[in-house]
Design a protein around this motif. Structure first.
Motif, PDB file in Angstrom:
ATOM      1  N   PRO A 105       0.846   7.819   2.614  1.00  0.00           N
ATOM      2  CA  PRO A 105       0.722   9.271   2.414  1.00  0.00           C
ATOM      3  C   PRO A 105       1.758  10.044   3.213  1.00  0.00           C
ATOM      4  O   PRO A 105       2.122   9.661   4.328  1.00  0.00           O
ATOM      5  CB  PRO A 105      -0.698   9.579   2.895  1.00  0.00           C
ATOM      6  CG  PRO A 105      -1.043   8.465   3.814  1.00  0.00           C
ATOM      7  CD  PRO A 105      -0.301   7.257   3.328  1.00  0.00           C
ATOM      8  N   LEU A 107      -4.670   8.899   1.950  1.00  0.00           N
ATOM      9  CA  LEU A 107      -4.851   7.604   1.298  1.00  0.00           C
ATOM     10  C   LEU A 107      -6.309   7.474   0.880  1.00  0.00           C
ATOM     11  O   LEU A 107      -7.215   7.739   1.670  1.00  0.00           O
ATOM     12  CB  LEU A 107      -4.468   6.471   2.245  1.00  0.00           C
ATOM     13  CG  LEU A 107      -4.503   5.061   1.648  1.00  0.00           C
ATOM     14  CD1 LEU A 107      -3.429   4.896   0.583  1.00  0.00           C
ATOM     15  CD2 LEU A 107      -4.327   4.012   2.755  1.00  0.00           C
ATOM     16  N   ARG A 161      -5.636   1.155  -3.991  1.00  0.00           N
ATOM     17  CA  ARG A 161      -5.486   2.300  -3.107  1.00  0.00           C
ATOM     18  C   ARG A 161      -4.452   3.248  -3.705  1.00  0.00           C
ATOM     19  O   ARG A 161      -3.503   2.811  -4.370  1.00  0.00           O
ATOM     20  CB  ARG A 161      -5.047   1.853  -1.701  1.00  0.00           C
ATOM     21  CG  ARG A 161      -6.185   1.241  -0.894  1.00  0.00           C
ATOM     22  CD  ARG A 161      -5.713   0.567   0.370  1.00  0.00           C
ATOM     23  NE  ARG A 161      -5.092  -0.724   0.112  1.00  0.00           N
ATOM     24  CZ  ARG A 161      -5.763  -1.851  -0.145  1.00  0.00           C
ATOM     25  NH1 ARG A 161      -7.085  -1.842  -0.171  1.00  0.00           N
ATOM     26  NH2 ARG A 161      -5.123  -2.975  -0.364  1.00  0.00           N
ATOM     27  N   ASP A 164       0.839  -1.195   0.000  1.00  0.00           N
ATOM     28  CA  ASP A 164       0.000   0.000   0.000  1.00  0.00           C
ATOM     29  C   ASP A 164       0.878   1.252   0.000  1.00  0.00           C
ATOM     30  O   ASP A 164       1.901   1.294   0.700  1.00  0.00           O
ATOM     31  CB  ASP A 164      -0.898   0.033   1.242  1.00  0.00           C
ATOM     32  CG  ASP A 164      -2.041  -0.956   1.154  1.00  0.00           C
ATOM     33  OD1 ASP A 164      -2.172  -1.628   0.107  1.00  0.00           O
ATOM     34  OD2 ASP A 164      -2.796  -1.059   2.140  1.00  0.00           O
ATOM     35  N   VAL A 188      -2.453   7.363  -3.166  1.00  0.00           N
ATOM     36  CA  VAL A 188      -2.176   8.552  -2.353  1.00  0.00           C
ATOM     37  C   VAL A 188      -2.455   9.785  -3.202  1.00  0.00           C
ATOM     38  O   VAL A 188      -1.970   9.908  -4.329  1.00  0.00           O
ATOM     39  CB  VAL A 188      -0.714   8.549  -1.874  1.00  0.00           C
ATOM     40  CG1 VAL A 188      -0.318   9.924  -1.357  1.00  0.00           C
ATOM     41  CG2 VAL A 188      -0.525   7.509  -0.783  1.00  0.00           C
ATOM     42  N   THR A 196     -11.841   8.548   1.509  1.00  0.00           N
ATOM     43  CA  THR A 196     -10.715   8.719   2.428  1.00  0.00           C
ATOM     44  C   THR A 196     -10.990   7.930   3.711  1.00  0.00           C
ATOM     45  O   THR A 196     -12.085   7.376   3.901  1.00  0.00           O
ATOM     46  CB  THR A 196     -10.509  10.199   2.750  1.00  0.00           C
ATOM     47  OG1 THR A 196     -11.696  10.715   3.360  1.00  0.00           O
ATOM     48  CG2 THR A 196     -10.220  10.993   1.474  1.00  0.00           C
TER      49      THR A 196
END
Length: 319
Positions: free
Chosen positions: A25, A31, A88, A22, A90, A69
Motif C-alpha cells: 500500500p 492492505l 490480498r 504481496d 491494496v 484490514t
C-alpha cells in the motif's frame, strides 16, 4: 500470494493462476486480507481490454473485494485499476467502506457495485417517480435483481422484468416484478407495450445494447427515460438523432459508476449506507449466483459471458 493474472488480452482463457508478491500500500491506501471477491461483467471487458477504462498488462483483474484490514476492520472496497482476484489487495481508503454487523459478504459485494448502480440508475439517471412503469432488462442479474426490488420499494406502479429463461423470470416475479417477459422477444417494443397493458413505458434500465436498446427506446412514453449502463451483447445501438428524441420528449441517459465519486456530498457512500439499511430491514436482498474457487476464475467468466447466470458471482481466494 495466489492471484489470477492476465498477460495477454482475450477471453476467459487468458486468466491464469500464479504466485505474485504481496501488493504494497502507498499513501492513503490499506492492505486487505481478502475473504471474498466479486465477479462483474466489467471484469470480462477488462480482460479483453474493451472496457471504458483501458487496461494495462500484466493485469490482475477484479474491482471489488470484502475482507479485513490489518487492524481487523471489516471493509468492502472498490479497487482502482483491478487487483481484486488475489488473496490480498491494496484498496484506497476513500473507496473502502465499513460493513455493518449482520451484512454478509454476498450482500456487501452485491451492493457496492450492482446495488449502487441500480439505485443511482433509478434515482439519478431515470428520476423514478411514484406510480411510473419501470422495465428492468436482465432482471435476474446482479444489477437487475436489485433494481426490481428497489423500484417496488420506491413506489413504481408496474415493474416489467425481462429475462431469458423460465427460471430467471420466476426469480424476477419472486423479487416483486409485476410481469416477466422473454428477453428474446422478436419485437421488444411490442412486448413491452403489451406487458404494460397496451401503454408505452416510463423508464427502461438497459445493459444489453443492440436491437434491445433500439426497440426499448421506441417503447417509451412521452417524457420516458432510458438509462443505459452496459452492453452485454457487445453490439452498439443505432445512433440516436436529436429530432427523434423530440417525437416523444424522450431522454436517453448513460451511467458509469466511477462518476458517482465526483458528485458532491458523498453520494456514493450515502447510497451504499441506505442499501445496507434496506438489507438489514429485510426490504432488499442479494441473490447468490454461485461461488467459484479463485483457481476457477475462467469458469466464472465463461458463465457470465454465456449470460446464463443469476444474481451475484463470487470467488473464494482460499481455494
Amino acid at each position: 500470494m495466489r492471484a489470477v493474472q492476465v498477460t495477454e488480452f482475450g477471453g476467459p482463457e487468458v486468466l491464469n493462476l500464479v504466485d505474485l508478491p504481496d501488493p504494497v500500500p502507498g499513501p492513503g491506501q490499506q492492505l486487505v486480507e481478502v475473504d471474498r471477491i466479486g465477479v462483474n461483467y466489467a471484469d470480462t471487458h477488462q480482460a479483453e481490454n474493451s472496457y471504458l477504462a483501458p487496461s494495462k498488462l500484466p493485469l490482475v483483474p477484479g474491482g471489488e473485494i470484502v475482507g479485513r484490514t490489518a487492524d481487523g476492520k471489516r471493509v468492502v472496497a472498490l479497487l482502482n485499476g483491478g487487483g481484486g482476484y488475489a488473496e490480498r489487495a491494496v484498496a484506497d481508503e476513500v473507496t473502502s467502506f465499513g460493513v455493518p454487523d449482520g451484512v454478509d459478504d454476498l450482500t456487501a459485494l452485491s451492493f457496492i457495485i450492482q446495488g449502487t448502480t441500480a439505485s443511482l440508475l433509478l434515482r439519478k439517471s431515470a428520476h423514478l417517480e411514484p406510480g411510473e412503469s419501470v422495465v428492468v432488462h436482465a432482471a435476474a442479474g446482479g444489477v437487475g435483481s436489485i433494481a426490481v426490488q428497489l423500484a417496488k420499494a420506491w413506489g413504481a406502479g408496474r415493474v416489467i422484468a425481462t429475462a431469458s429463461s423460465d427460471e430467471k423470470r420466476a426469480l424476477a416475479l419472486e423479487l416483486g416484478a409485476d410481469v416477466a417477459i422473454d428477453s428474446r422477444a422478436e419485437n421488444m417494443t411490442d412486448a413491452l407495450r403489451e406487458a404494460n397493458g397496451g401503454k408505452r413505458v416510463d423508464i427502461v434500465l438497459d445493459m444489453t445494447g443492440g436491437a434491445v436498446t433500439d426497440q426499448s427506446i421506441a417503447a417509451l412514453a412521452p417524457f420516458g427515460r432510458l438509462a443505459f449502463y452496459g452492453m452485454a451483447s457487445r453490439e452498439n445501438p443505432k445512433p440516436i438523432e436529436a429530432r427523434n428524441l423530440l417525437g416523444h420528449s424522450t431522454t436517453v441517459a448513460g451511467m458509469w459508476l466511477p462518476h458517482a465519486f465526483k458528485l458532491p456530498g458523498n453520494v456514493f457512500g450515502r447510497t451504499l449506507d441506505e442499501l445496507f439499511e434496506l438489507a438489514l430491514a429485510g426490504r432488499v436482498r442479494a441473490i447468490a449466483g454461485g461461488e467459484y474457487a479463485l483457481s476457477d476464475a475462467r469458469a466464472a467468466h465463461e458463465a457470465l459471458r454465456s449470460r446464463g447466470t443469476m444474481g451475484k458471482l463470487l470467488l473464494d481466494p482460499t481455494k
